[in-house]
Design an enzyme around this catalytic site. Structure first.
Site, PDB file in Angstrom:
ATOM      1  N   GLU A 253       0.862  -1.139  -0.270  1.00  0.00           N
ATOM      2  CA  GLU A 253       0.140  -0.177   0.121  1.00  0.00           C
ATOM      3  C   GLU A 253       0.854   1.092  -0.031  1.00  0.00           C
ATOM      4  O   GLU A 253       1.739   1.362   0.758  1.00  0.00           O
ATOM      5  CB  GLU A 253      -0.995  -0.058   1.222  1.00  0.00           C
ATOM      6  CG  GLU A 253      -2.240  -0.898   1.298  1.00  0.00           C
ATOM      7  CD  GLU A 253      -2.772  -0.838   2.467  1.00  0.00           C
ATOM      8  OE1 GLU A 253      -3.362   0.380   2.868  1.00  0.00           O
ATOM      9  OE2 GLU A 253      -3.623  -1.848   2.686  1.00  0.00           O
TER      10      GLU A 253
HETATM   11  C1  BGP Z   1      -4.596   1.043   5.574  1.00  0.00           C
HETATM   12  C2  BGP Z   1      -5.603  -0.032   5.640  1.00  0.00           C
HETATM   13  C3  BGP Z   1      -6.416  -0.219   4.229  1.00  0.00           C
HETATM   14  C4  BGP Z   1      -6.885   1.561   3.922  1.00  0.00           C
HETATM   15  C5  BGP Z   1      -5.615   2.378   3.861  1.00  0.00           C
HETATM   16  C6  BGP Z   1      -5.895   4.032   3.865  1.00  0.00           C
HETATM   17  O1  BGP Z   1      -4.541   1.317   6.830  1.00  0.00           O
HETATM   18  O2  BGP Z   1      -4.906  -1.129   5.329  1.00  0.00           O
HETATM   19  O3  BGP Z   1      -7.556  -0.884   4.358  1.00  0.00           O
HETATM   20  O4  BGP Z   1      -7.989   2.122   3.987  1.00  0.00           O
HETATM   21  O5  BGP Z   1      -5.020   2.274   5.106  1.00  0.00           O
HETATM   22  O6  BGP Z   1      -6.715   4.274   5.173  1.00  0.00           O
HETATM   23  P1  BGP Z   1      -8.118   5.025   5.105  1.00  0.00           P
HETATM   24  O7  BGP Z   1      -9.055   4.308   4.740  1.00  0.00           O
HETATM   25  O8  BGP Z   1      -8.396   5.161   6.342  1.00  0.00           O
HETATM   26  O9  BGP Z   1      -7.551   6.570   4.618  1.00  0.00           O
END
Ligand code: BGP
Length: 473
Positions: A371
């Site tokens: 990510e």
């Molecule tokens: C991480 C997670 C995801 C995702 C991303 C963005 O913490 O693994 O599931 O959602 O971050 O975060 P957010 O949706 O809170 O902006």
């Protein structure tokens, strides 16, 4: 270190992007799926529910075709435990097995490598009732779930991730709605770190089983790693930085790789009367199980200074990337050198390189980025376009830093930013968008759910086609 020339990306580099089941699939109770924690939790006010999400369950063919059009070499997605095992243990749901068979086959049809996250914030509700990760049997539940996945998909899936962002569940889970603690908890730290221990054991069992059942497959953890910086060269700030790195980052990977609790974290837990209880056999499996690579999510770095212990619990958490202090150990502060996203997260591409260097230095295992990305209020224009230059800038600046890290000698397997397609955020709804593909829906109005290619879609396509050599607009 300034490189005169940067090394190219490896030719089999896994360019792709990520999603997670509950955030994209919808069909939350269809075709035999059991409810998960995500279907039963209290939603943050003003945010979309997850019954439809972006309807990937019904539209995966169209979505994978769009990913193929971008040239994806990989797609990282998670499997919903309660879709495959509606009660978490016992009876398998054939329709659930079939859905992921189809999804995997659809990826392979286009030469896209499926990278599967086994657990992404969605404990089956039936297991929540049995105490979720507080229950010492949870590592066995997870192992049996892993066995079902390896049996059904192991012939085609080479890359497995155990638990997404275990560190964020431990540090902010109850706050952002990714982990629940029993109401009667008296020592919150102890409760949460006992759950964390069970997850570490669950992960170790899954890694061991994977190696036994699928000798050619690779498996690794997927924490959120944000390197902590000291706010100054005050020696006390360096101690705070070491505390922060240990508590936020190294605990999880030291256990996965070396099979031992980080000593600074153990001392912190002792001080809080919160050391976890080991069940018979835990120490052995933790010692023996090993990952093949380290997957990690990176959004930004993290700056701290010495804490005098006076921070209020109220300002202890904001969310996974903003303020997070640990009174007496470190105080989180803003980094004045960095700009922020519209949602208040600092942007630090060079910190990405520093994080990759630190991870490789410490563990000497190949790294897979699972990510990275920017949440923003994207807008669909009347002629069906989404102009997201900020996303292109963010991703470009981070990809450049991967090249720097490769040139530093760090072994990199792939880059899978968040997210392949717009989806529901962990706690800020659909309005906080991350995708290359826009989905036409609002927080409470499902609209057409039609897919649109954003400007970043065309840009990323070119990046992949040139294996990261052409990053221009
Ligand atoms: C991480 C997670 C995801 C995702 C991303 C963005 O913490 O693994 O599931 O959602 O971050 O975060 P957010 O949706 O809170 O902006």
């Amino acid at each position: 270190m300034i490189h005169q020339t940067l090394k190219p990306f490896p030719k089999d580099f896994l360019w792709g992007a990520s999603t997670s089941a509950y955030q994209v699939e919808g069909a939350s109770l269809e075709d035999g799926k059991g409810p998960s924690f995500q279907d039963t939790k209290k939603l943050p006010p003003g945010t979309a529910d997850l019954t439809v999400s972006v309807d990937h369950y019904h539209r995966y063919k169209e979505d994978i075709a769009l990913m193929a059009e971008m040239g994806f070499k990989a797609y990282r997605f998670s499997i919903s435990w309660s879709r495959v095992l509606p009660d978490g243990i016992g009876k398998v749901n054939p329709k659930g097995i079939e859905f992921y068979n189809n999804l995997i086959d659809e990826c392979l049809k286009y030469g896209i490598e499926p990278i599967i996250t086994m657990f992404h914030f969605d404990m089956p509700a039936a297991l929540e009732e049995k105490g979720s990760w507080s229950n010492a049997s949870s590592s066995e539940w997870f192992k049996e779930f892993a066995r079902v996945l390896f049996e059904n998909y192991g012939d085609r899936v080479k890359y497995w991730l155990t638990i997404n962002e275990q560190n964020m569940m431990t540090l902010v889970g109850p706050l952002i709605g990714t982990l629940r603690v029993p109401e009667a908890t008296t020592n919150l730290t102890k409760e949460i770190y006992q759950q964390n221990h069970h997850q570490l054991v669950a992960q170790a069992k899954a890694m061991q089983l994977c190696h036994e059942m699928l000798p050619k497959a690779k498996i690794g953890p997927a924490p959120n790693i944000a390197l902590a910086y000291p706010n100054s060269n005050r020696p006390e700030d360096i101690i705070a930085e070491q505390n922060a790195n240990a508590i936020r980052n190294w605990l999880y990977l030291d256990m996965a790789v070396y099979g031992r609790y980080n000593n600074l974290v153990w001392a912190y837990l002792e001080a809080k009367d919160a050391t976890p209880t080991f069940a018979p056999g835990d120490a052995e499996v933790l010692k023996v199980a090993k990952p093949d690579f380290i997957a990690f999510n990176y959004y930004t770095s993290f700056t701290v200074e010495a804490s005098d212990g006076s921070e209020q619990i109220a300002d202890k958490f904001a969310d996974q990337q903003s303020a997070m202090s640990e009174p007496g150990y470190y105080r989180s502060v803003q980094n004045q050198n960095l700009k922020k996203t519209e949602f208040g997260w600092e942007i630090d591409p060079v910190g990405f390189r520093a994080t990759m260097r630190a991870l490789y230095d410490r563990y000497q295992l190949p790294l897979l980025v699972t990510e990275n990305g920017i949440g923003a209020y994207d807008e669909l224009t009347a002629d069906g376009k989404v102009h997201d230059p900020y996303r292109i800038v963010y991703l470009r600046e981070h990809i450049v830093q991967i090249k720097e890290a490769i040139s530093d000698g760090v072994e990199m397997l792939g880059y899978n930013p968040w997210s392949a397609i717009d989806l529901i955020s962990t706690h800020e709804g659909i309005k906080k968008r991350y995708g290359f593909i826009y989905v036409d829906r609002d927080e409470f109005d499902l609209k057409t759910l039609k897919r649109y290619r954003k400007d970043s879609f065309y840009w990323y396509k070119k990046v992949i086609a040139t294996n990261g050599e052409n990053l221009s607009d």
